[in-house]
Design an enzyme around this catalytic site. Structure first.
Site, PDB file in Angstrom:
ATOM      1  N   ARG A 202      74.276  22.995  47.184  1.00 30.52           N
ATOM      2  CA  ARG A 202      73.506  24.114  47.729  1.00 30.52           C
ATOM      3  C   ARG A 202      72.208  23.546  48.288  1.00 30.52           C
ATOM      4  NH1 ARG A 202      75.305  25.726  42.533  1.00 30.52           N
ATOM      5  NH2 ARG A 202      76.762  27.484  42.564  1.00 30.52           N
ATOM      6  N   LYS A 227      72.194  26.405  39.868  1.00 26.91           N
ATOM      7  CA  LYS A 227      72.340  27.836  39.671  1.00 26.91           C
ATOM      8  C   LYS A 227      72.860  28.117  38.265  1.00 26.91           C
ATOM      9  CE  LYS A 227      74.264  31.884  42.021  1.00 26.91           C
ATOM     10  NZ  LYS A 227      75.095  32.339  43.147  1.00 26.91           N
ATOM     11  N   HIS A 292      75.024  26.816  54.399  1.00 28.71           N
ATOM     12  CA  HIS A 292      75.926  26.984  53.257  1.00 28.71           C
ATOM     13  C   HIS A 292      77.393  26.803  53.665  1.00 28.71           C
ATOM     14  CE1 HIS A 292      76.070  28.015  49.032  1.00 28.71           C
ATOM     15  NE2 HIS A 292      77.090  28.825  49.246  1.00 28.71           N
ATOM     16  N   ARG A 295      78.961  23.592  52.370  1.00 29.37           N
ATOM     17  CA  ARG A 295      79.474  23.619  50.991  1.00 29.37           C
ATOM     18  C   ARG A 295      80.866  24.253  50.964  1.00 29.37           C
ATOM     19  NH1 ARG A 295      78.130  24.069  45.304  1.00 29.37           N
ATOM     20  NH2 ARG A 295      78.758  26.084  44.429  1.00 29.37           N
ATOM     21  N   HIS A 318      80.974  26.134  39.437  1.00 28.62           N
ATOM     22  CA  HIS A 318      81.345  27.540  39.258  1.00 28.62           C
ATOM     23  C   HIS A 318      81.640  27.838  37.791  1.00 28.62           C
ATOM     24  CE1 HIS A 318      82.805  27.951  43.715  1.00 28.62           C
ATOM     25  NE2 HIS A 318      81.497  28.113  43.596  1.00 28.62           N
ATOM     26  N   TYR A 327      88.835  29.878  47.838  1.00 29.03           N
ATOM     27  CA  TYR A 327      89.060  28.884  48.891  1.00 29.03           C
ATOM     28  C   TYR A 327      90.548  28.721  49.222  1.00 29.03           C
ATOM     29  CZ  TYR A 327      84.165  27.779  48.250  1.00 29.03           C
ATOM     30  OH  TYR A 327      82.801  27.883  48.176  1.00 29.03           O
TER      31      TYR A 327
END
Length: 337
Positions: A202, A227, A292, A295, A318, A327
């Site tokens: 990120r 994050k 972004h 990514r 994640h 994805y």
């Protein structure tokens, strides 16, 4: 019909003034509002400053907060900071709560109830077609405020929450990524973009990197406090490592790996977005791409190359495999079976 509405104070009370040229149709209509009063000295009608009237006359809620509201916002902010919420989350939640409290500025903060949250949600957010992300954001902020500062529990079941939108990630082709990463001659710009794509970072993660986070012996990068306040490790290719070494020799960063004009200060996020924008312009890529997207493209290309989904989840940091599974819906591997 031309009219305008604005907030006023009349005999110490907050009111909404509705100003228009003499028009019997408007006069007839405004008389139907409870508490509507004609001011002969001012030459306009004025109404009670209520949630419904503000919504009807499209009055902004950006009024000056009362000392009581300021105190509650400060308490909330302090609590969020004490729980180590990120600066972005603190700002988002405090701003969301502020807009809610200001909308009910005719009430004391302590008179606001669960029913007011439902009213705000149904008659303002939904009625004005505000985004579902904003709706979830503001409801979450209010819910947390009630629970922590007010020590009350909201009955969430009564609040109409939107279904989460299933938005697919935007992806660039491998050829487009290659063009973007080679578009700049500036070594710093090229290195930053290359690192974001090759490690699936990120923007904030890249700008928080320090030289000590690069382990050249083990060919890995430590991403700290990402994050969700999580650390993770991502692999570093030998090609990118060589690029980093060349970059380090030229720029000799003091604190952060990528610094702005002031030594010791991290590179500005908006400037990095601009670097990316300039790259896609040089490549004549007309897609509305953002930083972004690199990514998203990294994750999708790994999946198309046969990388296990669980491993991609770890690389991206994640929490849930469901986040990574999105994805599979944009991977060409899915359609080329």
């Amino acid at each position: 019909m031309n009219w305008k509405a604005q907030l006023i104070t009349h005999k110490g009370a907050k009111r909404i003034a509705v100003i228009f040229d003499k028009d019997f149709r408007l006069i007839t209509r405004i008389k139907t509002f409870e508490g509507a009063t004609w001011s002969a000295s001012k030459g306009y009608w004025h109404l009670p400053d209520t949630f419904e009237n503000r919504t009807h006359f499209k009055i902004s809620s950006t009024t000056i907060p009362s000392p009581e509201v300021i105190q509650q916002l400060e308490k909330y902010k302090c609590w969020l900071h004490s729980k180590r919420y990120s600066d972005n989350t603190v700002k988002t939640y405090v701003d969301a709560l502020k807009s809610f409290l200001l909308f009910f500025n005719t009430k004391s903060v302590f008179e606001i109830t669960n029913e007011d949250v439902i009213l705000f949600n149904n008659n303002y957010i939904l009625k004005n077609n505000l985004s579902s992300s904003y709706q979830n954001q503001i409801v979450n902020a209010i819910k947390l405020y009630f629970k922590t500062i007010r020590n009350e529990v909201l009955v969430i079941e009564k609040i109409h929450r939107p279904k989460r939108e299933k938005v697919l990630p935007n992806v660039l082709s491998k050829e487009e990524v290659k063009q973007i990463l080679t578009a700049h001659n500036n070594l710093k710009h090229k290195t930053m973009l290359s690192l974001i794509y090759s490690c699936g970072m990120r923007c904030g993660e890249l700008l928080a990197l320090k030289p000590l986070h690069i382990d050249s012996k083990r060919n890995i990068i430590f991403i700290k406090n990402a994050k969700g306040k999580k650390d993770r490790i991502v692999p570093l290719s030998s090609k990118i490592l060589e690029m980093l070494r060349d970059y380090y020799k030229v720029h000799k960063p003091k604190v952060f790996l990528f610094e702005g004009q002031q030594p010791g200060e991290a590179y500005d996020a908006r400037s990095l977005q601009q670097v990316f924008k300039q790259a896609i312009q040089k490549c004549n890529i007309t897609k509305p791409a953002t930083l972004h997207w690199l990514r998203h493209s990294y994750a999708t290309h790994l999946l198309e190359n046969g990388t296990d989904l669980r491993y991609i989840q770890e690389l991206l940091g994640h929490n849930s495999s469901k986040t990574t599974e999105i994805y599979t819906h944009v991977s060409t591997k899915t359609y080329n079976k």
